[in-house]
Write a protein that holds these residues in place. Structure first.
Motif: not given
Length: 113
Positions: A52-56, A71-73, A77-78, A84-85
């Motif tokens: 999450x941190x890196x993508x954000x 959108x892929x990023x 991130x989400x 979302x295991x």
């Protein structure tokens, strides 16, 4: 020039200052590939928080340079943010990483960096 990325928004911000454009391009090369490596490692280890941190962190730059993978990023991130295991984001991650690699090479060539 500008096949994998776009500079018009940066040039708009630069208001004719090509040194500024060069500095932003150099900053892309310094930051984004490193963040991409961190993101790849985090997803591989199912480290949701770091994913999450890196993508954000990467989102504004990916958007500014218009790599076409925002959108892929956000999906990656989400995945991290919501842990979302049960979902597989490898396709989206690959898309983001490939776009960053292509863009990095193109920026190096375009700006002689």
């Amino acid at each position: 020039m500008e096949e994998n990325y776009k500079l018009y928004r940066i040039r708009e911000l630069a208001d004719g200052d090509e040194d500024f454009v060069m500095a932003i391009a150099a900053a892309f090369l310094e930051e984004v590939p490193e963040d991409a490596a961190r993101l790849k490692k985090a997803v591989g280890e199912a480290d949701y928080y770091t994913t999450y941190q890196a993508a954000h962190k990467m989102k504004p730059t990916i958007d500014l340079f218009e790599l076409g993978v925002l959108d892929d990023l956000i999906t990656v991130q989400d995945w991290g943010k919501l842990e979302k295991k049960d979902e597989d984001v490898s396709k989206e991650l690959r898309s983001v990483l490939e776009a960053i690699e292509r863009t990095s090479e193109e920026i190096k060539n375009d700006f002689n960096l």
